[in-house]
Design a protein around this motif. Structure first.
Motif, short mmCIF file in Angstrom:
data_model
loop_
_atom_site.label_atom_id
_atom_site.label_comp_id
_atom_site.label_asym_id
_atom_site.label_seq_id
_atom_site.Cartn_x
_atom_site.Cartn_y
_atom_site.Cartn_z
N VAL B 244 0.86 -1.06 -0.03
CA VAL B 244 0.39 0.14 -0.07
C VAL B 244 0.51 1.26 -0.33
O VAL B 244 0.67 1.92 -0.86
N LEU B 245 1.99 1.31 0.72
CA LEU B 245 2.38 2.86 1.03
C LEU B 245 3.52 2.41 -0.72
O LEU B 245 3.99 3.83 -0.75
N ILE B 246 4.11 2.04 -1.29
CA ILE B 246 4.59 1.92 -2.20
C ILE B 246 3.73 2.02 -3.14
O ILE B 246 3.40 2.97 -4.48
N ALA B 247 1.96 1.81 -3.45
CA ALA B 247 1.32 2.12 -3.88
C ALA B 247 0.93 4.23 -4.01
O ALA B 247 1.67 4.53 -4.83
N VAL B 248 0.85 4.12 -2.94
CA VAL B 248 1.04 5.57 -2.33
C VAL B 248 2.45 6.12 -2.97
O VAL B 248 1.62 7.25 -3.63
N LEU B 249 3.48 5.80 -2.67
CA LEU B 249 4.54 6.37 -3.51
C LEU B 249 4.27 6.88 -4.90
O LEU B 249 4.14 8.25 -4.91
N PHE B 250 4.20 6.08 -5.85
CA PHE B 250 4.23 5.72 -6.89
C PHE B 250 2.97 6.89 -7.31
O PHE B 250 3.40 7.96 -8.12
N ARG B 251 2.40 6.90 -6.54
CA ARG B 251 0.96 7.39 -7.08
C ARG B 251 1.04 9.39 -6.71
O ARG B 251 0.85 10.19 -7.53
N THR B 252 1.38 9.49 -5.45
CA THR B 252 2.38 10.94 -5.72
C THR B 252 3.06 11.13 -6.44
O THR B 252 2.87 12.59 -7.12
N ILE B 253 4.18 10.61 -6.30
CA ILE B 253 5.45 11.34 -7.62
C ILE B 253 4.29 11.55 -8.41
O ILE B 253 4.92 12.41 -9.59
N GLU B 254 3.59 10.63 -9.10
CA GLU B 254 2.97 10.40 -10.26
C GLU B 254 2.31 12.03 -10.39
O GLU B 254 2.02 12.38 -11.86
N ALA B 255 1.07 11.70 -9.53
CA ALA B 255 -0.19 13.24 -9.54
C ALA B 255 0.66 14.26 -8.99
O ALA B 255 0.22 15.28 -10.03
N PHE B 256 1.87 14.55 -8.83
CA PHE B 256 2.70 15.56 -9.17
C PHE B 256 3.12 16.30 -10.15
O PHE B 256 2.89 16.74 -11.15
N ASN B 257 4.12 15.45 -10.89
CA ASN B 257 4.40 15.24 -12.85
C ASN B 257 3.33 15.52 -13.92
O ASN B 257 3.33 15.96 -14.53
N LYS B 258 2.63 13.95 -13.67
CA LYS B 258 2.04 13.63 -15.19
C LYS B 258 0.83 13.89 -14.74
O LYS B 258 -0.43 12.84 -16.07
N SER B 259 -0.15 14.66 -13.78
CA SER B 259 -1.12 15.53 -14.14
C SER B 259 -0.94 16.24 -15.56
O SER B 259 -1.79 16.41 -15.68
N PHE B 260 -0.09 16.69 -15.61
CA PHE B 260 -0.02 17.02 -17.15
C PHE B 260 -0.71 17.35 -17.94
O PHE B 260 -1.78 17.78 -18.23
N ASP B 261 -0.52 16.05 -18.27
CA ASP B 261 -1.40 15.70 -20.06
C ASP B 261 -2.53 15.00 -19.71
O ASP B 261 -3.09 16.13 -20.07
N LEU B 262 -3.01 14.95 -18.16
CA LEU B 262 -4.63 14.80 -18.58
C LEU B 262 -5.30 16.07 -17.98
O LEU B 262 -5.74 16.38 -18.88
#
Ligand code: ATP
Ligand code: MG
Lengths: 375, 325
Positions: B244-262
């Protein structure tokens, strides 16, 4: 404490019959050992009693309660797994109190029971540790503590010592037996180690090929095996078996040996004559007495010193039909030498080679033999 | 590589074999290593390492990539100006909301779906595969596709919510309900899409954790008379916690950066700056208007520091958990 009854309990995995219809009654407070070779259905039987495995046919009663379709949690039984099955992320303390917390026991009850089992098993120093840090023996103690803390109606143990070192097994064996005596808890104990079964069981249920071969006290299964399987499986080595042909009151054995049949056996044996080698003579290694004027003779094939005694491998006929004879530790038998021996009449058994069942004497052998001899 | 290494060894052990074999093995192991490593290394330096350090340098300068002027060293001015700008704080706040809500929702939904997908039922394989589909689409495609879904006149989304009069229905991406401005609606719309797209990823991670929990723990718990609820809290949750922690980590990082495209695909940061997350703001500063390359580099480094800090907290917790079990 509870009685456990299996009535025609059967288990199929698809087409495969893991347990054939089985009847068994285990008395309250009894220590019953399920003994048998690998794959004979011991674990499956135990898991059906616990409710971890559903039964295909038949019924299971705890006391008079029909529990066949009850969930494991509704049966009030504890199960000790072969590989301990401790909760790896919890401390020893949390592991032990888990069953009490699961049913919402009060804090005082939990503390009291915890300190009881911890004293009983002498594991106070382990309480803060995680299971991963424990030795096999300590893991087993914790698993036992987790089972004991609940005070269940019955304990089921699946090869609880199977994962331990040989030296540890012996002391844990005594520990478990001692616990049983103190708690008077109905216990079903699975093992494939006959020494363990003999040492621990009030009664032994010998299983093979998914069915019960014999149920009896350790002495009964040792001295009066019900069939060839039990005769050979129990004891190390198993019972000696020599093929013979009945002729009047004589049994002719390999190597020109003739054995005089005791009167109580004569009627039984004379009824079984239906061809050559129509009976198997069985005796335990300690039933033979070496004697210069012995009735039977053979040739020493090999000798092994087992510490307190010497085991002779004696071939009745040219390196065939080898039987094991227990002899004095100091006696010296060169290989190839001839030996003569007698059989203690009360320790001789006969088997039907076709049905593999033990034959019964006209009257039971008049013996007192409570002490079990095994290696 | 390993077969290559083996044949190499065996042939040096038998040097007397004819010339044909040795000419077939014209390339030594070392040559092969060189062929593979050097181009990779050169590429990495050119497109990763060099820009990394160059942009670090630029973040301390006043520089615009389209102005024909050399970078002017201004030390920490870019950072100071960013921290002093009220607009930047609002962008950070928007980003925070976006990250928080989408990660929490993804976690809850992903966990739920993983618990369902763990059970074997008829067609469970195909259902699991279908659930994973959104994750495999390109974010730009997802953005455009949801733009249609959210369309107030012909979009399906409102229809599914039960609105049949477009005049009264919410216009999600414009943050209006029945014509009235409703702040937050557009951000919510983007969060919904992010959750739709990335919940499967969280589900997949947690599912792999659930499947790794040995059956015997549940058997022991059943014997110990633990209810399903008790089993969930005391066995399932602690056992999957690292994942769960790993999922949260990945998603947090991605939500910071990759929110761009969306976000770019759906709202471009609008209406106004309601959905302007850091990634979009960064893009605007770097590549629109005056091309403030220096300032954008500074902002990018600040985001990097934030992400490293958050990751560190997670990883520390993860290690703590590892040590415990
Ligand atoms: N879940 C299952 N599905 C199919 N076959 C099974 C299953 N569990 C057990 N069996 C089969 O049933 C037979 C009896 O298994 P069981 O585990 O009861 O043997 P056992 O006497 O405990 O043996 P061991 O000493 O090796 O533990 C074996 O042949 C085994 O392969
Ligand atoms: Mg077993």
């Amino acid at each position: 404490m509870a009685t456990i009854q299996l009535r025609q309990v059967e288990k199929l995995f698809g087409e495969f019959q893991a347990v054939k219809p089985m009847d068994l009654t285990i008395q309250s407070g009894e220590f019953v050992v399920l003994l048998g070779p690998s794959g004979c259905g011991k674990t499956t039987t135990l898991r059906m009693i616990s409710g971890l495995e559903t039964v295909t046919h038949g019924d299971i009663y705890l006391d008079d309660r029909l529990v066949t379709w009850l969930h494991p949690s509704e049966r009030d039984i504890a199960f000790v797994f072969q590989f301990f099955a401790l909760y790896p992320h919890m401390s020893v303390r949390q592991n032990i109190v888990f069953p009490l917390q699961a049913v919402g026991a009060s804090r005082e009850t939990i503390e009291r029971r915890l300190s009881e089992v911890v004293d009983l098993l002498r594991i106070a120093h382990l309480l803060p540790l995680k299971p991963g840090k424990l030795s096999g023996g300590d893991k087993q103690r914790v698993a036992l503590a987790r089972a004991l803390v609940r005070r269940p109606a019955a304990f089921l143990m699946d090869e609880p010592l199977g994962a331990l070192d040989a030296e540890f097994r012996e002391s844990m064996r005594a520990e478990i037996k001692q616990l049983h005596i103190e708690q008077e808890a109905t216990t079903v104990y699975v093992t494939h180690d006959q020494v363990e079964a003999m040492a621990m069981g009030d009664r032994i249920v010998v299983m093979s090929d998914a069915e019960i071969q014999q149920v009896g006290t350790p002495a009964e299964v040792y001295y009066d095996p019900a069939n060839l399987f039990v005769a050979q499986f129990i004891g190390s080595p198993g019972m000696n078996l020599a093929p013979g042909t009945v002729a009047g009151d004589l049994l002719s054995l390999p190597g020109g040996n003739n054995y005089r049949i005791a009167p109580e056996w004569q009627e039984t044996l004379s009824n079984t004559q239906n061809g050559a080698a129509d009976v198997l003579l069985g005796f335990r290694p300690e039933a033979a007495e070496i004697h210069v004027a012995g009735e039977l003779s053979g040739e020493v094939y090999a000798t092994e010193l087992h510490g307190a005694y010497k085991m002779l491998h004696v071939s009745l006929q040219e390196e065939h039909d080898v039987v094991h004879i227990r002899s004095d530790r100091q006696a010296d038998y060169p290989i190839g030498a001839g030996v003569r021996f007698d059989l203690k009449p009360d320790m001789v058994r006969f088997f039907n080679p076709h049905t593999e069942a033990a034959l019964l004497a006209k009257r039971p052998p008049p013996v007192s033999r409570r002490e079990v001899v095994f290696t | 590589m390993s077969t290559e290494a083996k044949s190499h060894v065996s042939e040096t052990a038998r040097p007397a074999v004819g010339g044909l074999r040795s000419s077939r093995r014209a390339l030594s192991d070392r040559a092969i290593i060189n062929i593979f490593i050097w181009p990779t290394l050169a590429l990495l330096i050119a497109i990763n390492v060099f820009p990394l350090f160059y942009s670090l340098y630029l973040s301390f300068t006043d520089y615009s990539a389209i102005a024909n002027q050399a970078p002017v060293w201004i030390a920490f001015d870019n950072f100071a100006r960013i921290l002093a700008s009220e607009q930047m704080w609002s962008v950070f706040a928007t980003t925070g909301q976006y990250v928080l809500f989408s990660v929490v929702l993804q976690l809850l939904l992903g966990f739920g779906l993983a618990l369902l997908a763990r059970e074997k039922f008829f067609g469970s394989g195909i259902v699991t595969t279908l659930i994973l589909a959104p994750m495999m689409l390109s974010p730009v495609v997802v953005g455009l596709f949801w733009k249609l879904m959210y369309n107030p006149t012909f979009g399906y989304f409102n229809y599914l919510l039960g609105f049949d009069n477009p005049a009264l229905a919410p216009d999600w991406l414009a943050s209006r309900i029945a014509g009235q401005p409703t702040p937050g609606l557009a951000l919510l719309a983007v969060i919904i899409v992010d959750v739709w797209m990335w919940t499967p990823f969280v589900m997949l991670l947690i599912l792999s954790g659930l499947k790794a929990i040995p059956d015997y723990l549940y058997e022991a718990a059943a014997i110990d008379r633990a209810s399903s609820w008790f089993q969930f809290w005391r066995i399932t949750l602690p056992q999957v916690a690292p994942l769960v922690l790993i999922a949260v980590l990945f998603r947090t990082i991605e939500a910071f950066n990759k929110s761009f495209d969306l976000v770019m695909g759906m709202t471009g940061g609008g209406p106004g700056d309601q959905t302007e997350v850091v990634a979009v703001n960064l893009y605007r500063q770097a590549f629109l208007g005056q091309w403030q390359t220096g300032r954008a580099s500074a902002l990018a480094y600040m985001v990097l520091i934030i992400i490293i800090a958050i990751s560190n907290i997670y990883i520390r917790n993860l290690n703590k958990m590892r040590n415990q079990s």
